[in-house]
Design a protein around this motif. Structure first.
Motif: not given
Length: 562
Positions: A337-356
């Motif tokens: 469970p410790f060694k892996f990588t990767g995020g969500f690959g989201l654009s600026t507008s989608k990140i803004g929607t999540i924060y909203t």
């Protein structure tokens, strides 16, 4: 003689609302950069693996400068008044925010952020103004929770501005695609929109905010004079004279709302703050400020600022980091469970929607659940519970990237950040209340808030810088994207420990109580409402209304003098 109305002391709602407007612009500016900051850093030519490091450093340099300047700005407010320093801070931040949106290099962006932090010391000064407006302990939980509430509301609109208006030529080509300005400066528009809010805050403060520093209240304020002239026609239409007469009959005696230019000690009444300040003229010593309880509260506050702000800075980088499907993972570089990588690959507008969405949910919690929680369980218990939630949320956050189903991934992720949001909403107002109530007297509260701003600024500087550097270290050839999150979880766990040593204090002020001697000696005085002897306010902080011995002596001496 100090009197109370039948219903007890009242909050100066108008002046607190003006402070809220002045405060609103700052969270708007701070949180609006979150959605587009990773894209902005990359536009300067920074490799994607180093974006987290430089995003964290950019956030840290602001907090470092703010921490360095907090005490000088506080001293300036003690000399020149609270209001002019707040207006200077708003003006400085507004100008710097415009320049920030026009940044074309990493060096320029970092320099502007440093100047922006050094040019604004409003956080501690606003807290001091609240304390000077509201010296009654039973009203302080409501008053001191106002600024965190405003921050939550600003956090709703800030990311929306950032995500919606950033890179307008790409997001809205039909409207902005032909404008060379927005092609050259893709991150200018959200800053321009935010500066409109800054200007409104600046004008509101200039025209309607009253000075709370006692030594400056008698000075003529041309901003208030202009504001009075501008609003006079509206007051006449709404029956201003009748309202003014009613207000005088029910005026607060702890803060001069109406007569900023009136004498500080009128012949007909003496205010608690006026009496106390007349005898307590010596500056507070370090021994008075740094008691065991204030040290514990400052430590807790610093840890909370450190890991909470670091999370907010690293989260958009994680959301922007490329998504790695489980089928595309290299077995040699992936060891759960410790060694892996990767995020969500989201654009600026989608990140803004999540924060909203996150901000709206936090606002609902702040309005409806926070008062209930504090009334039901008490401020200290709520704060301790909040500190236990942070380590768990930080520990689990990176594993949401491993969830293959898109809907499940977002559902789990949103659940985690909403839990974190609830913890933040409970944590910051509660720690502010606990810190305030740990002060031995009202006169040290301004200095104590200055040190709180300094220490929390150091936490806000260290957290994002270290977390960003660890993020970069973890994803650069090592595939340990869990590294920054586990670091934050450890910090939050350590920060939870001091909360169990906190003892909820009686606060720096007491409500007035008519003692037996006063009843015999002061035959013409109005009696204090008996219901004010013990008040459980809407946020669950019990406040004893017995006044300090020293203050009682001053009160009797003042009566004898009269």
């Amino acid at each position: 003689m100090v009197t109370k109305t039948k219903d007890g002391p009242k909050l100066p709602k108008q002046q607190l609302a003006i402070l809220a407007v002045a405060r609103f612009a700052e969270p708007l500016a701070a949180t609006s950069i979150y959605p587009y900051l990773p894209e902005m850093i990359k536009s300067f030519g920074v490799p994607k693996n180093e974006v987290a490091k430089w995003a964290g450093f950019t956030g840290s340099i602001f907090s470092v400068a703010q921490s360095m300047a907090a005490v000088p700005w506080g001293r300036a407010s003690d000399r020149f008044g609270r209001k002019p320093i707040i207006l200077i801070g708003l003006t400085s931040t507004m100008i710097c925010f415009i320049v920030w949106g026009l940044s074309t290099s990493l060096t320029m962006a970092i320099t502007v952020r440093f100047i922006m932090g050094a040019g604004n010391g409003n956080v501690g000064i606003l807290r001091t103004m609240v304390a000077e407006m509201v010296p009654e302990k039973e009203l302080q939980p409501k008053a001191f929770s106002l600024m965190p509430l405003v921050w939550s509301i600003g956090s709703v609109f800030g990311p929306a501005f950032g995500g919606f208006f950033a890179q307008p030529a790409e997001q809205y080509p039909s409207l902005f695609g032909n404008m060379d300005f927005f092609k050259k400066y893709p991150f200018a528009l959200p800053n321009i929109v935010a500066c409109v809010i800054f200007f409104m805050s600046l004008m509101t403060g200039l025209l309607f905010l009253r000075e709370t520093l006692e030594s400056r209240r008698g000075h003529r304020d041309w901003g208030l004079v202009l504001g009075e002239k501008l609003t006079r026609p509206f007051k006449r239409r709404s029956g201003h004279h009748h309202h003014h007469h009613h207000r005088n009959n029910n005026r607060r005696h702890s803060f001069v709302d109406d007569g900023a230019s009136a004498p500080l000690l009128a012949q007909s009444s003496l205010s608690p703050t006026s009496i106390i300040s007349s005898v307590e003229t010596d500056p507070p010593t370090l021994r008075e400020i740094f008691t065991p309880q204030t040290i514990i509260n400052l430590t807790s506050y610093t840890f909370l600022a450190l890991h909470s702000v670091a999370f907010d800075q690293v989260l958009p980088v994680f959301l922007n980091y490329p998504l790695v499907s489980p089928h595309d993972r290299n077995p040699s570089n992936t060891h759960l469970p410790f060694k892996f990588t990767g995020g969500f690959g989201l654009s600026t507008s989608k990140i803004g929607t999540i924060y909203t969405v996150y901000g709206i949910a936090c606002g609902v919690v702040q309005f409806f659940l926070f008062p209930w929680f504090c009334a039901r369980f008490g401020v200290l218990r709520c704060y301790r519970a909040a500190t236990l939630l942070f380590p768990l949320v930080y520990l689990l956050t990176p594993y949401t990237a491993l969830i293959e189903d898109t809907h499940t991934r977002y559902a789990v992720f949103l659940t985690l950040i909403l839990i974190k949001g609830v913890a933040v909403i409970i944590g910051f107002p509660c720690t502010t209340i606990l810190l305030t109530n740990s002060a031995s007297s009202l006169r040290i509260l301004g200095t104590l808030n200055g040190f709180a701003t300094t220490f929390s600024g150091l936490g806000r500087a260290i957290g994002p810088a270290v977390a960003g550097a660890i993020f970069t270290w973890g994803v650069t050839g090592r595939d340990y994207i869990v590294a920054p999150w586990w670091f934050l979880s450890l910090v939050a766990a350590v920060g939870a420990v001091p909360s169990w040593w906190i003892v909820e204090g009686e606060g720096p002020t007491r409500s007035l109580e008519t003692d037996s001697e006063g009843e015999e000696e002061g035959e013409g005085e109005e009696e204090v409402d008996e219901e004010s002897t013990l008040i459980l306010d809407s946020q669950g902080s019990r406040a004893g209304s017995a006044m300090d011995r020293g203050y009682g002596t001053v009160k009797r001496d003042a009566q004898e003098t009269r």
